[in-house]
Design a protein around this motif. Structure first.
Motif, mmCIF file in Angstrom:
data_model
loop_
_atom_site.group_PDB
_atom_site.id
_atom_site.type_symbol
_atom_site.label_atom_id
_atom_site.label_comp_id
_atom_site.label_asym_id
_atom_site.label_seq_id
_atom_site.Cartn_x
_atom_site.Cartn_y
_atom_site.Cartn_z
ATOM 1 N N GLY A 187 0.770 -1.191 -0.052
ATOM 2 C CA GLY A 187 0.229 -0.127 -0.132
ATOM 3 C C GLY A 187 0.848 1.166 0.243
ATOM 4 N N VAL A 188 0.159 2.516 0.273
ATOM 5 C CA VAL A 188 0.796 3.636 0.139
ATOM 6 C C VAL A 188 0.546 4.228 1.523
ATOM 7 C CG1 VAL A 188 0.817 5.836 -0.962
ATOM 8 C CG2 VAL A 188 0.211 3.844 -2.295
ATOM 9 N N ASP A 189 1.801 4.823 2.115
ATOM 10 C CA ASP A 189 1.719 5.403 3.610
ATOM 11 C C ASP A 189 2.218 6.823 3.338
ATOM 12 O OD1 ASP A 189 4.685 5.312 2.992
ATOM 13 O OD2 ASP A 189 4.950 3.875 4.729
ATOM 14 N N ALA A 190 2.385 7.516 4.259
ATOM 15 C CA ALA A 190 2.740 8.835 3.826
ATOM 16 C C ALA A 190 4.191 9.256 3.453
ATOM 17 C CB ALA A 190 2.641 9.689 5.364
ATOM 18 N N ASP A 241 2.201 13.860 -4.407
ATOM 19 C CA ASP A 241 1.686 13.933 -2.997
ATOM 20 C C ASP A 241 0.349 14.432 -2.822
ATOM 21 O OD1 ASP A 241 2.179 13.431 -0.149
ATOM 22 O OD2 ASP A 241 2.793 15.462 -0.373
ATOM 23 N N GLU A 242 0.469 15.649 -3.473
ATOM 24 C CA GLU A 242 -0.860 16.454 -3.441
ATOM 25 C C GLU A 242 -2.090 15.749 -3.995
ATOM 26 O OE1 GLU A 242 -2.486 20.791 -5.246
ATOM 27 O OE2 GLU A 242 -0.839 19.917 -5.955
ATOM 28 N N LEU A 279 -2.553 7.096 4.838
ATOM 29 C CA LEU A 279 -1.673 8.218 5.218
ATOM 30 C C LEU A 279 -1.794 8.690 6.749
ATOM 31 C CD1 LEU A 279 -2.387 10.572 2.112
ATOM 32 C CD2 LEU A 279 -0.800 8.566 2.305
ATOM 33 N N GLN A 280 -2.698 7.959 7.459
ATOM 34 C CA GLN A 280 -2.770 8.510 8.910
ATOM 35 C C GLN A 280 -3.162 9.911 9.024
ATOM 36 O OE1 GLN A 280 -2.999 5.903 11.533
ATOM 37 N NE2 GLN A 280 -2.993 4.681 9.478
ATOM 38 N N LEU A 281 -4.331 10.436 8.181
ATOM 39 C CA LEU A 281 -4.482 11.961 8.355
ATOM 40 C C LEU A 281 -5.086 12.174 9.547
ATOM 41 C CD1 LEU A 281 -5.431 12.456 4.377
ATOM 42 C CD2 LEU A 281 -3.054 13.174 5.656
ATOM 43 N N GLY A 282 -4.782 12.932 10.526
ATOM 44 C CA GLY A 282 -5.463 13.483 11.641
ATOM 45 C C GLY A 282 -5.451 12.082 12.647
ATOM 46 N N THR A 283 -5.699 12.546 13.749
ATOM 47 C CA THR A 283 -5.823 11.419 14.849
ATOM 48 C C THR A 283 -6.804 10.380 14.722
ATOM 49 O OG1 THR A 283 -7.449 12.628 16.320
ATOM 50 C CG2 THR A 283 -5.164 13.030 16.535
ATOM 51 N N ARG A 284 -7.846 10.562 13.861
ATOM 52 C CA ARG A 284 -8.624 9.515 13.450
ATOM 53 C C ARG A 284 -8.284 8.235 12.749
ATOM 54 N NH1 ARG A 284 -13.460 9.682 16.846
ATOM 55 N NH2 ARG A 284 -13.366 11.729 17.352
#
Length: 391
Positions: A187-190, A241-242, A279-284
């Motif tokens: 997969g794709v992470d940050a 990335d954008e 990408l683990q965007l935010g704490t959620r």
């Protein structure tokens, strides 16, 4: 001299209120002299026009013409009295594609719509610069006047070629898009997103310089125009990335492509590759983009529903508060117990909020807070075009 008997010329006779009828005049025994002879100086013919050729990416004639033929629009020539003969030439040579004799009941027409049969299009074949013109032989004249030629690109075989398995929802003549193997497996992470994701698209049948490849990365679209040096070799499109962040996290993000050539022929979509993007965007940890209608028009008295997908990584619990932004307007929704078990939450944007945000291409997104206001997390954006009736 080209005779009707030897050329098997197609003559079109018009009937009132009906499409012109194509007649084979092989045995007519008449003769016709193309406008090689000097034409009267006082007549100047306007060029013909193909209404459908302007549709699509470029100006030209696409695969539809192989089955449907081509309609040609001819402005009414000066002194086109009944008996005047209009002759359309499709491509090289002096053999007419179709002939129309002006009828008595066509005195008030400002143009004539003649039809080049599909058979003629197929027999003439594709061309990067096909000349289309017509000649006018007026009653009492011995030589015809010719219009200037209109040059068309004729491409009746589309990119990708025919789909050999129409039972699938994609074009089997296209190979699947090819991201790197480690992206397929892990997969794709940050970190990977920051480097971008190269996607390889192999050469496909009928690949031509000028083709536009549209790559779908989830909800986002990227375009690549095929260069002459890429024909037969394939292309690589790098997803930035954008773009990855705009599409957001997705446990099964769809990656596919389609091709549109210079005359508007479309290949249909390729088979879809599914990727895990986290990408683990935010704490959620995971929020998907909201689902909105493409367009809102008129005055939506009952509001507009916005759908918020819920996934196992979203971390949504009863009592959480959804802050939804509709352009500059904000709508608050508290998550109930029964909504947590659903696949999506529907938040209705009321008329007051819609009017407050106004018209235009509005960005729609949402954030989630717990009941104390902590735990901020924001979703990717969606776009809705709003065109309200003025009051």
């Amino acid at each position: 001299m080209v005779t009707l008997a030897s050329a098997a010329m197609l003559v079109v006779t018009a009937t009132a209120g009906a499409r012109a009828e194509v007649l084979d005049t092989t045995t007519a025994g008449a003769s016709y002299t193309p406008g090689a002879a000097a034409a009267p100086d006082e007549f100047s013919e306007d060029p013909p026009f193909v209404p459908r050729a302007g549709q699509g990416v470029g100006v030209g004639v696409g695969a539809w013409a192989r089955q449907e033929g081509v309609d040609v629009w001819i402005p009414r020539p000066i002194e086109a009295h009944p008996g005047t003969r209009l002759t359309v030439f499709w491509g090289p040579g002096s053999v007419p594609a179709v002939v129309h004799v002006v009828a008595e009941d066509e005195y008030d027409k400002d143009h004539f719509l003649l039809h080049v049969p599909a058979r003629v299009v197929r027999e003439t074949g594709d061309s990067p610069d096909l000349a289309l013109r017509y000649e006018v032989l007026r009653v009492g004249q011995t030589s015809a006047t010719s219009s200037d030629a209109v040059h068309l690109r004729v491409k009746t075989v589309g990119p990708g070629g025919p789909d050999w398995n129409p039972l699938t929802p994609y074009n089997d003549s296209l190979t699947r898009p090819e991201p790197p193997e480690h992206v397929i497996h892990y997969g794709v992470d940050a970190e990977q997103a920051a480097r971008g994701v190269p996607v390889r698209i192999a050469a496909y049948p009928n690949m031509t310089a000028g083709d536009t490849i549209t790559l779908a990365w989830g909800s986002q679209r990227l375009e690549h125009v095929v260069g002459a040096d890429e024909v037969g070799w394939g292309v690589t499109v790098v997803v930035s990335d954008e773009t990855i962040r705009r599409a957001g996290d997705d446990l099964g993000l769809g990656l596919a492509y389609e091709v549109t050539d210079v005359v508007g022929n479309r290949s249909g979509w390729s088979e879809t590759v599914r990727l895990r993007v986290s990408l683990q965007l935010g704490t959620r940890g995971y929020l998907a983009a909201p689902v909105v209608p493409a367009e809102v028009t008129g005055v939506p008295l009952t509001g507009v529903p916005v759908s918020i997908p819920i996934h196992e990584l979203s971390g949504i619990v009863p009592g959480d508060v959804v802050h939804l932004w509709w352009g500059s307007a904000k709508v608050i929704h508290t998550v109930s117990i029964r909504e947590v078990g659903l696949e999506r939450i529907t938040v209705n944007v009321g008329l007051v909020s819609i009017l407050a945000a106004g018209n235009g291409d509005l960005k729609v997104s949402y954030g989630i807070r717990d009941h104390t206001g902590a735990g901020a997390s924001d979703s990717p954006e969606a776009v809705v075009h709003v065109s309200l009736l003025s009051t």
